[in-house]
Design a protein around this motif. Structure first.
Motif, mmCIF file in Angstrom:
data_model
loop_
_atom_site.group_PDB
_atom_site.id
_atom_site.type_symbol
_atom_site.label_atom_id
_atom_site.label_comp_id
_atom_site.label_asym_id
_atom_site.label_seq_id
_atom_site.Cartn_x
_atom_site.Cartn_y
_atom_site.Cartn_z
ATOM 1 N N PHE A 119 69.037 14.543 69.637
ATOM 2 C CA PHE A 119 68.749 12.402 69.172
ATOM 3 C C PHE A 119 68.971 12.799 67.626
ATOM 4 O O PHE A 119 70.144 12.408 67.162
ATOM 5 N N ALA A 120 68.053 14.645 67.532
ATOM 6 C CA ALA A 120 69.136 14.586 65.455
ATOM 7 C C ALA A 120 70.172 15.030 65.252
ATOM 8 O O ALA A 120 70.800 14.297 64.347
ATOM 9 N N THR A 121 70.870 14.859 66.391
ATOM 10 C CA THR A 121 72.616 15.726 66.032
ATOM 11 C C THR A 121 73.573 14.719 65.444
ATOM 12 O O THR A 121 73.767 14.509 65.067
ATOM 13 N N LEU A 122 73.240 13.302 65.915
ATOM 14 C CA LEU A 122 73.947 12.257 66.077
ATOM 15 C C LEU A 122 73.716 11.679 64.389
ATOM 16 O O LEU A 122 74.379 11.386 63.977
ATOM 17 N N VAL A 123 72.205 11.571 63.541
ATOM 18 C CA VAL A 123 72.466 11.787 62.346
ATOM 19 C C VAL A 123 72.844 12.878 61.567
ATOM 20 O O VAL A 123 73.535 12.584 60.381
ATOM 21 N N LEU A 124 72.502 14.503 62.393
ATOM 22 C CA LEU A 124 72.590 15.121 61.257
ATOM 23 C C LEU A 124 74.279 15.014 60.838
ATOM 24 O O LEU A 124 74.743 15.649 59.627
ATOM 25 N N CYS A 125 75.354 15.595 62.186
ATOM 26 C CA CYS A 125 76.663 15.784 61.617
ATOM 27 C C CYS A 125 76.946 14.969 60.714
ATOM 28 O O CYS A 125 77.873 15.635 60.142
ATOM 29 N N PRO A 126 77.269 13.653 59.955
ATOM 30 C CA PRO A 126 77.856 12.913 58.975
ATOM 31 C C PRO A 126 77.054 13.897 58.072
ATOM 32 O O PRO A 126 78.576 13.835 57.282
ATOM 33 N N THR A 127 76.291 14.090 57.927
ATOM 34 C CA THR A 127 75.698 14.334 56.754
ATOM 35 C C THR A 127 76.493 15.739 56.213
ATOM 36 O O THR A 127 76.568 15.835 55.015
ATOM 37 N N GLU A 128 76.057 16.386 57.011
ATOM 38 C CA GLU A 128 76.485 17.848 57.514
ATOM 39 C C GLU A 128 78.317 18.321 56.731
ATOM 40 O O GLU A 128 78.429 18.866 56.711
ATOM 41 N N LEU A 129 78.900 17.218 57.804
ATOM 42 C CA LEU A 129 80.392 17.681 57.179
ATOM 43 C C LEU A 129 80.171 17.084 55.814
ATOM 44 O O LEU A 129 81.365 17.479 55.091
ATOM 45 N N VAL A 130 79.876 15.937 54.944
ATOM 46 C CA VAL A 130 79.891 15.722 53.717
ATOM 47 C C VAL A 130 79.073 16.847 53.181
ATOM 48 O O VAL A 130 79.859 17.627 52.085
ATOM 49 N N LYS A 131 78.087 17.571 53.334
ATOM 50 C CA LYS A 131 77.427 18.885 52.595
ATOM 51 C C LYS A 131 78.924 19.796 52.816
ATOM 52 O O LYS A 131 78.271 20.640 52.122
ATOM 53 N N LEU A 167 84.519 7.695 62.490
ATOM 54 C CA LEU A 167 84.499 8.560 63.310
ATOM 55 C C LEU A 167 84.733 9.853 62.250
ATOM 56 O O LEU A 167 84.626 10.632 63.553
ATOM 57 N N GLY A 168 85.598 9.904 62.103
ATOM 58 C CA GLY A 168 86.276 10.615 61.270
ATOM 59 C C GLY A 168 84.860 11.818 60.643
ATOM 60 O O GLY A 168 84.414 13.776 60.282
ATOM 61 N N PHE A 169 83.484 10.672 60.329
ATOM 62 C CA PHE A 169 82.249 12.014 60.109
ATOM 63 C C PHE A 169 81.678 12.439 61.263
ATOM 64 O O PHE A 169 81.005 13.500 61.003
ATOM 65 N N TYR A 170 82.122 12.231 62.541
ATOM 66 C CA TYR A 170 81.709 12.761 63.734
ATOM 67 C C TYR A 170 82.981 14.488 63.887
ATOM 68 O O TYR A 170 82.714 14.416 65.746
ATOM 69 N N ARG A 171 82.660 14.909 62.466
ATOM 70 C CA ARG A 171 83.996 15.875 63.188
ATOM 71 C C ARG A 171 83.167 16.745 63.345
ATOM 72 O O ARG A 171 81.913 17.530 62.732
ATOM 73 N N GLY A 172 83.781 17.687 64.554
ATOM 74 C CA GLY A 172 82.223 19.250 65.014
ATOM 75 C C GLY A 172 81.292 18.698 65.544
ATOM 76 O O GLY A 172 80.305 19.410 65.873
ATOM 77 N N LEU A 173 81.028 17.471 65.622
ATOM 78 C CA LEU A 173 80.296 16.602 66.793
ATOM 79 C C LEU A 173 79.858 17.775 67.887
ATOM 80 O O LEU A 173 78.715 18.235 68.068
ATOM 81 N N SER A 174 80.688 17.669 69.138
ATOM 82 C CA SER A 174 80.125 19.403 69.930
ATOM 83 C C SER A 174 79.549 20.812 69.530
ATOM 84 O O SER A 174 79.321 20.424 70.270
ATOM 85 N N SER A 175 80.554 20.635 68.632
ATOM 86 C CA SER A 175 79.929 22.068 68.174
ATOM 87 C C SER A 175 78.304 22.327 67.694
ATOM 88 O O SER A 175 77.754 23.413 67.738
ATOM 89 N N THR A 176 78.252 21.135 66.594
ATOM 90 C CA THR A 176 77.377 20.802 65.935
ATOM 91 C C THR A 176 75.947 20.732 67.670
ATOM 92 O O THR A 176 74.475 21.536 67.152
ATOM 93 N N LEU A 177 76.549 19.812 68.317
ATOM 94 C CA LEU A 177 75.676 20.211 70.393
ATOM 95 C C LEU A 177 75.235 21.126 70.238
ATOM 96 O O LEU A 177 74.105 21.732 70.972
ATOM 97 N N LEU A 178 76.792 22.112 70.443
ATOM 98 C CA LEU A 178 76.135 23.232 70.809
ATOM 99 C C LEU A 178 74.975 24.265 70.421
ATOM 100 O O LEU A 178 74.563 25.016 70.644
#
Length: 301
Positions: A119-131, A167-178
């Protein structure tokens, strides 16, 4: 006084936010070095070289590039993580058939933490991409992969929306989940196992600040050792996608191994392990003490 689930969730969410803030404040310079060394391993010989070059190129502020999204990422992630951790502990209790007041084993807590991380991954992925993009912006320009960089959070956000849409903010979502799901099994498992060791038969709730710091540091180290290559691939996907279409997890993984060797997946491990121990020790210390304080305040009414 029995605390209802809504109040308990609010306490866990607030304590998680306090922990996330402590994590960023103590570990940001090492996180910046990690991202730079992961995405451009040939530019730096090691941690000291990365620190020296970063300071010479952009000054002390270079170590804190991406701090705003890092704060947002960690506060959002840890708020959701610890709130869902409480809910997932109740789900694990139902699965194993025990009362809601029963203390879970270290393995059961590890499983609850792993479920919560999804669940945390869904809020983490966009902000971590920008960071990550802010942290590696100088290297992207230096390598010629992009002509003009973005120096502010807003300019990176605007660039993502213009180029890829929301949806560009969710680049790397699968690897973030992994990274998150198995990683947080070892994170919470290592933390709880370490607390059990220090408690030596006493209640884990009575541990002082030093055992909590060491337990948090141990948990953080377990997380990063177990999933570091996955995080390296994630960083590359999120940063290098600025320059154009980037392959997915398996494509990026195979390309790195084939062209740079397996050791490239461990570039930046040293700053990561230093940060993991220090920052996660601070995270759990802030979480446990702020949670305990709020629980006492509620009990006093």
């Amino acid at each position: 006084m029995r605390i209802n689930s809504a109040i308990q969730a609010a306490i866990d969410l607030t304590a998680g936010a306090a922990g996330g803030t402590a994590c960023v404040v103590t570990g940001q310079p090492f996180d910046t070095a990690k991202v730079k060394m992961q995405t451009f391993p040939n530019m730096y010989k090691g941690l000291v070289d990365c620190f020296v070059k970063t300071y010479k190129q952009v000054g002390f502020r270079g170590f804190y590039k991406g701090t705003t999204p890092a704060l947002l990422a960690n506060i959002a992630e840890n708020s959701v993580l610890f709130m869902c951790y409480g809910f997932c502990q109740q789900i694990v209790r139902k699965i194993v058939g025990v009362d809601r007041k029963t203390k879970l084993s270290d393995l059961q807590n590890a499983a609850a933490g792993s479920f919560a991380s999804a669940f945390a991954t869904l809020v983490l992925c966009p902000t971590e991409l920008v960071k990550c993009r802010l942290q590696a912006m100088y290297e992207m320009q230096l390598s010629g992969k992009i002509i003009q960089g973005h120096n502010t959070v807003w300019s990176v956000v605007k660039g993502v929306i213009q180029k890829d849409g929301p949806l560009g903010f969710y680049r790397g979502l699968s690897s973030t989940l992994l990274r998150e799901v198995p990683g947080y099994f070892f994170f919470f498992g290592g933390y709880e196992l370490s607390r059990t060791f220090f408690a030596s038969g006493r209640s884990k709730d009575d541990l002082g600040p030093v055992p909590l710091l060491l337990s948090g540091g141990f948990g953080g180290s377990c997380l990063w050792i177990s999933v570091y290559p996955v995080d390296c691939v994630k960083s590359r996907i999120q940063v290098l996608s600025m320059a154009g279409k980037q392959a997915g997890f398996m494509g990026t993984f195979v390309t790195v191994v084939r062209t740079e060797g397996v050791l490239a997946l461990y570039s930046g491990l040293t700053p990561t392990m230093i940060r993991a121990f220090v920052a996660n020790g601070a995270l759990f210390l802030a979480y446990e003490y702020s949670r305990k304080l709020m629980m006492k305040q509620i009990d006093s009414y």
